[in-house]
Structure formats: C-alpha cells, structure tokens
Design a protein around this motif. Sequence first.
Motif: not given
Length: 340
Positions: A97-99, A135-137, A165-168, A225-226
């Motif tokens: 959403g921040s994008m 995003g979250g995934t 989630s940068l990791t995802d 956000t994770t």
Amino acid sequence: MSGVSLTWPWALVALLVVPVLVVAYRRGLRAQERRRAALAADGLVTAAPDRSRRRHLGPALLLAALTVVLLSLTRPVAPVAEPHREGTVVLAFDVSGSMAATDVKPSRLEAAKAAARAFVAKQPPSVRIGVVAFGGTGLVTQRPTDDRAAVLAAVARLKPSGDTSLTDGILAGLGAIVGKPVKPPVDTENGPAPGTGSGSGATQETPIGYHGGTAIVLLTDGEDTTDAGPSAAAELASSAGVRIEPIGLGTPAGTTIQVDGFTVATALDEPSLQAVAQRTGGTYRRASDAASLAAVYDAIDVQWTTRTVPHEVTSWLAALAGLLLLGGATVSVLRQGRVV
C-alpha cells in the motif's frame, strides 16, 4: 579449423587441378632449363640458371591463392565467437500500500512502472526479463522471457495493496530465475528462519545452483512490515551468483497515505536496502522521480559474454585468396618483370 563443415563438399573435386598445375610447373621449369642449356651452348646466355628457392615464391603464392579460391567453392561454415549481452533480469516490484504514496510523482509504483517500460524497450533480445510482484507475499507474474509484450503487460497489471515482505520479494525473484519456488533459508540451529540474520547455520533445503549473469532489480521503498529482515534471503541470492540491485522509491522525509480511513506515515528505508545490495554485490540507488529512475535502469549492467555461432566464411577465404594473389603477382613482377 575445428568444427568446420562444408556446405558443398563435392566442390573439393576442383582441388584436383592443384597437383596438375604443380606437375605442369615443374615440367615448365625443366623445359626452361633445357632451352637455357641450348642457348648457352650457342653462347647466347650464361650457363648458370637461377637455382635459389626464392624463384618459386611468386608461383607458390599464386598457386596458394588458387587453392584457397577452390576451397571457398565448398562454402565452409565455421564456429565464430560473438560478443553479446546475455542474462536474466527480474523486475521485482513492491506492490504494498505504501507504493501508492506520491512523494515520487505520479506515485512510487507508477514511476517505477514508467521507467520499467523504458528499460524493457532498451534491452537486446538476448536478455530475458521477468516480473515479480511482492507485498505480504511474493508472486511471479511473468517468468523470464524475451517476449517484451508479455513483460509490459505484466508490469501494467500491477496495483498497490497490502503489507511488505522484502524476503518474499527476493525469494520470488530467485524462483523466477531458477524456474521453481525457492523456500526461505533454514537455520540448522534454530529451525526455519525466513529472512532472519546471516547465521552460520542458514541453508537452503533444495540447492538452487549457480546463476551468474542474473540480477534482481528490487523496486521498493524498503519498508519491511515483517518481523524478520531480508538478510538471509539476500545471502541465499549471493550464494547463487544473483546480484540484487535495490532501487529506493520515495524520500527519507516521507509522506502520508490513507489506508482504510487512517492516515499512515511512510518513508524510504535506505539502510535495509543498502545492506541487501552490499551482501549480493549490487548497488543501492535512490530514485526521487521517474527521470532519475530511468537513469538508474541505464546504469544496471548485464553480463557481456561470447557465444559460438556458425557462420559461412566464404568471404574470409576470398579475402585471403586476394591477398595471396596480390603477393604472388608483386613478387613475380619484381623478380621477372611479369606475373607468369
């Protein structure tokens, strides 16, 4: 030459004329010597003929030129090394959403999409491009391909929503490169550790191999956000030879966005993106507007390699024959005053 093939191998029959010409040349020399001996007996010329090997240089070059010309009739094909840009680039878009924030006009995501379209248009066909949305995934929306229309369509469909989630995002980019889902690294001491630090026990359950000449362009504001950071996923990318080129979208001062009726502050988180770049050998860059983001894309290096491509080399042989012919004619004129 190794790997040379002949399009018309039957044309090799023409080479039979070469030994015939050699025999004719030798007979001509013997006839010339007999005539010289006869004239010498009458006192018209000196008796000693020219016995130096250099006298054969001109005819030898002319005969070599003819041989090369006859070889060119076979239309030979040889492997030739050609330099070209090659590799895989995955455009990993943060669609949280921040994008939707407008501190980069018209918005962070729309600026990223506009520059991505310019980047795609500039790449040669040998560079495959994939698209990831996270995003979250993380989701691979377009596997790496040379189909530019498919890539642009995938970019156009992106819309902002949800968490980050940068990791995802990194794992989805690796999955696009590898061609199969990539799971989070596992810490053999503390169990599953998606996105957690660089602990010495962090490993990948299934080896993903080495993929040099590939890069993930991480387009994000860096706000993860994770609970866990992306360092373990970045370490996995580094071990696979994949560079991550983070592009920071937004400003450190930040702005606010409306989420479900609430005003939420959002700002560019550069330290986490700088750490990801450093870990994978990439370079962090900030893009404050669409124009500077386009310049960032131009700075991304894709690997230059060489590939072996079969080429007909008839013209090369013709050029060589021309040089031999010129050399033979020059030597003959200088020594005898005539070509033959």
